[in-house]
Design a protein around this motif. Structure first.
Motif, PDB file in Angstrom:
ATOM      1  N   UNK A  82       6.500  33.241 -26.837  1.00 26.32           N
ATOM      2  CA  UNK A  82       6.659  31.792 -26.799  1.00 26.32           C
ATOM      3  C   UNK A  82       6.574  31.252 -25.383  1.00 26.32           C
ATOM      4  N   UNK A  83       7.239  31.951 -24.463  1.00 26.14           N
ATOM      5  CA  UNK A  83       7.232  31.487 -23.077  1.00 26.14           C
ATOM      6  C   UNK A  83       5.801  31.466 -22.545  1.00 26.14           C
ATOM      7  N   UNK A  84       5.047  32.509 -22.878  1.00 29.18           N
ATOM      8  CA  UNK A  84       3.651  32.587 -22.435  1.00 29.18           C
ATOM      9  C   UNK A  84       2.806  31.489 -23.077  1.00 29.18           C
ATOM     10  N   UNK A 139       0.697  28.429 -21.254  1.00 30.33           N
ATOM     11  CA  UNK A 139      -0.738  28.220 -21.420  1.00 30.33           C
ATOM     12  C   UNK A 139      -1.017  26.836 -21.998  1.00 30.33           C
ATOM     13  N   UNK A 140      -0.233  26.466 -23.013  1.00 23.38           N
ATOM     14  CA  UNK A 140      -0.463  25.180 -23.676  1.00 23.38           C
ATOM     15  C   UNK A 140      -0.238  24.008 -22.728  1.00 23.38           C
ATOM     16  N   UNK A 198      -6.867  29.600 -24.635  1.00 27.16           N
ATOM     17  CA  UNK A 198      -6.213  30.883 -24.390  1.00 27.16           C
ATOM     18  C   UNK A 198      -4.908  30.981 -25.183  1.00 27.16           C
ATOM     19  N   UNK A 199      -4.210  29.841 -25.252  1.00 27.81           N
ATOM     20  CA  UNK A 199      -2.956  29.816 -26.022  1.00 27.81           C
ATOM     21  C   UNK A 199      -3.239  30.157 -27.487  1.00 27.81           C
ATOM     22  N   UNK A 200      -4.297  29.579 -28.022  1.00 27.25           N
ATOM     23  CA  UNK A 200      -4.636  29.863 -29.417  1.00 27.25           C
ATOM     24  C   UNK A 200      -4.982  31.343 -29.596  1.00 27.25           C
ATOM     25  N   UNK A 255       9.646  27.429 -32.108  1.00 26.41           N
ATOM     26  CA  UNK A 255       9.180  27.221 -30.736  1.00 26.41           C
ATOM     27  C   UNK A 255       7.707  27.583 -30.606  1.00 26.41           C
ATOM     28  N   UNK A 256       7.328  28.695 -31.261  1.00 26.42           N
ATOM     29  CA  UNK A 256       5.939  29.127 -31.208  1.00 26.42           C
ATOM     30  C   UNK A 256       5.013  28.008 -31.671  1.00 26.42           C
ATOM     31  N   UNK A 257       5.417  27.371 -32.767  1.00 24.69           N
ATOM     32  CA  UNK A 257       4.541  26.345 -33.329  1.00 24.69           C
ATOM     33  C   UNK A 257       4.540  25.069 -32.501  1.00 24.69           C
ATOM     34  N   UNK A 258       5.630  24.816 -31.802  1.00 24.66           N
ATOM     35  CA  UNK A 258       5.598  23.681 -30.875  1.00 24.66           C
ATOM     36  C   UNK A 258       4.495  23.924 -29.842  1.00 24.66           C
ATOM     37  N   UNK A 259       4.485  25.135 -29.298  1.00 20.57           N
ATOM     38  CA  UNK A 259       3.475  25.465 -28.293  1.00 20.57           C
ATOM     39  C   UNK A 259       2.071  25.398 -28.895  1.00 20.57           C
TER      40      UNK A 259
END
Length: 539
Positions: free
Chosen positions: A358-360, A364-365, A372-374, A390-394
DNA sequence: ATAGGGTTAG
């Protein structure tokens, strides 16, 4: 089944000798049958029967003695880092009758329950699954079997309740009162903490603290300090901290994290530096994580350089990059836009967790690497990490930034349908942002109407941004009215609305908005381009 | 030869 047993044995062969000490020999046919039935019941429940203490052919019956208790405790302790083995030992205790009275006329001992409840605190929530956490289920079980909970029982239960069943805190408190245990400092300390972590007002924690028997000890003071911080009463927390007779690393870490949580990241860093002045010992994971988090949220070079200093401390002392520490480091570099460092920090985290990803992903996002985030998201799921809220927020943010409207909408659907992640306000905000930026205002409004809760300023703000983009003055005005009802404090929003008018050449409306803002009690006159609030400009 | 409490990342 066999596979599981084999794995348990091969991965930890030395464990096999531990248990034989605690069995009594000479099984009768009836006992043998009973033990077989128990094994079958355990197997049916999906718990692997471990050989580690079973002596197999023997009838395992625990003899209650200080010695067997010590062995039992040691057995559990040995398996603390391995959640599945805790479950196996649990299964073993069930099948061996250790959780039953030693003889028909004897009372059930609380001891094995206490040890087991404590051990279960190490088991991550995913493994225990069902809503009442294992320690609380054990509590019901011990009551049902007539075991008497004692002062050693409640600390584990309260910790577990605070983590995953906040509603249970008051009932447990009632149980402690009824059993006359609230004067026990361990129990009182846990109660203070549990109240604070279950979202109760600070006065509840304070009351328990004040009614604790004898002078409060350091741990209880730290628990109260944390309670004051969590309740958001930083003034009370700081004054309490100031008058504490003794302070240790935990006290300081609690204060630093409290300040940081309250948004006072610079104060937090200053407090940490003050702590360093006369602290000679090594710093632990919790402290470093807290400081890194503060550094991550201090904009500009100060935050980054302090964060780098923490990183070099980690390197110098050859500290293991645990998921916790690693994630904090990844996040720190990510928030400061140092994507290279962020990536390499990510790579060297040994046991990554979803939050590490998630932090990564967030980094990226938020820094122009949407594609790259995708891609990283795909890697993350391919490697079996479960994406969370959190993952989906990003992910949705990345889609929004990249203008990938359809893809974003697709992932929102997948998030709900496939990953069973309940959307939060931010997720709705992301989708509204997506639709808005595509100019799909009707759909955006329909979407907002279908939300299970009323949209807050952040969601309307997302749509407002789109209005600005498309010069949709009518809708902007409508939103302006809604925002006025929702939160007169959001001065930034008003300015945006006014700017929509201004760009539209509608000076009259812009002036009117200025008047509305003044009426709403916002100290801001038309003609300024920004307001300064606590040292930072809001435009 | 008997157990338990306080601080931490997205």
């Amino acid at each position: 089944m066999m596979g599981r047993i084999r794995e348990a044995r091969s991965s930890r062969p030395e464990a096999e000798c531990s248990g034989r000490l605690i069995v009594r020999h000479g099984p009768s046919a009836a006992v043998r049958q009973r033990s077989r039935r128990r094994r079958e019941a355990a197997a049916a429940a999906g718990v692997a029967e471990s050989k580690l203490a079973c002596g197999r052919a023997h009838s395992p019956m625990l003899r209650a003695s200080p010695y067997t208790y010590a062995v039992l405790d040691g057995l559990l302790r040995e398996h603390f880092p391995f959640p599945r083995r805790i479950l196996q030992v649990h299964a073993l205790l069930l099948t061996s009758g250790a959780l039953l009275p030693a003889s028909p006329c004897a009372a059930t001992a609380a001891f094995p329950y206490n040890c087991l409840a404590h051990a279960h605190l190490r088991v991550p929530a995913a493994s225990t699954s069902t809503p009442p956490p294992a320690p609380l289920r054990l509590f019901s079980a011990m009551l049902a079997r007539g075991a008497r909970p004692n002062g050693h029982t409640f600390p584990s239960l309260l910790k577990s309740a605070a983590a995953s069943c906040p509603a249970a805190a008051t009932s447990l408190h009632a149980q402690c009162l009824r059993r006359g245990l609230v004067a026990d400092r361990f129990v009182a300390c846990s109660l203070v903490s549990a109240y604070a972590r279950s979202g109760h007002p600070a006065r509840d924690a304070r009351k328990v603290f004040d009614e604790m028997g004898g002078p409060p000890d350091l741990a209880s003071c730290n628990a109260l300090l944390d309670a004051l911080c969590l309740a958001g009463d930083l003034a009370a927390a700081e004054s309490f901290f100031a008058q504490m007779a003794v302070r240790d690393v935990v006290s300081w870490t609690t204060l630093v994290s409290g300040l940081s949580r309250a948004g006072r990241h610079r104060c937090a860093l200053e407090a940490f530096r003050e702590f360093l002045l006369d602290h000679k010992g090594r710093l632990g994971e919790a402290t470093l994580v807290t400081v890194l988090s503060a550094c991550a949220n201090i904009d500009g070079a100060d935050g980054l350089s302090a964060g780098k200093a923490v990183h070099s401390y980690i390197v110098r002392h050859e500290l293991n990059l645990t998921a916790f520490l690693g994630t904090a480091l990844v996040d720190m570099y990510g928030k400061h836009g140092k994507l290279g460092c962020c990536n390499s920090a990510f790579e060297i985290v040994h046991k990554k967790e979803s939050c590490t990803w998630n932090a990564l992903l967030s980094a990226l996002a938020n820094h122009g690497k949407e594609t790259e985030a995708l891609a990283k998201f795909d890697m993350m799921t391919a490697q079996g990490f479960l994406p969370n809220q959190i993952t989906f927020v990003a992910l949705l943010t990345a889609c929004g930034r990249a203008g990938l409207v359809e893809i974003g909408l697709y992932w929102f659907e997948v998030m709900v349908a496939e990953y069973k992640v309940t959307p939060l306000m931010v997720h709705y905000g992301c989708v509204v942002d997506l639709l808005g930026h595509a100019g799909r205002f009707v759909e955006a409004i329909q979407f907002i109407d279908r939300m299970p809760f009323t949209a807050d300023a952040s969601v309307w703000g997302a749509l407002l941004g789109a209005c600005k983009l498309y010069g949709n003055v009518e809708l902007a005005e409508e939103i302006g009215l809604k925002l006025m009802v929702l939160g007169p404090q959001q001065s930034g929003r008003y300015v945006t609305i006014r700017n929509v008018y201004l760009e539209d050449g509608n000076w009259y409306a812009a002036t009117r908005m200025g008047v509305a803002m003044q009426e709403a009690g916002i100290k801001k006159t038309v003609g300024q381009s920004s307001v300064v609030f606590h040292g930072s400009a809001i435009t």
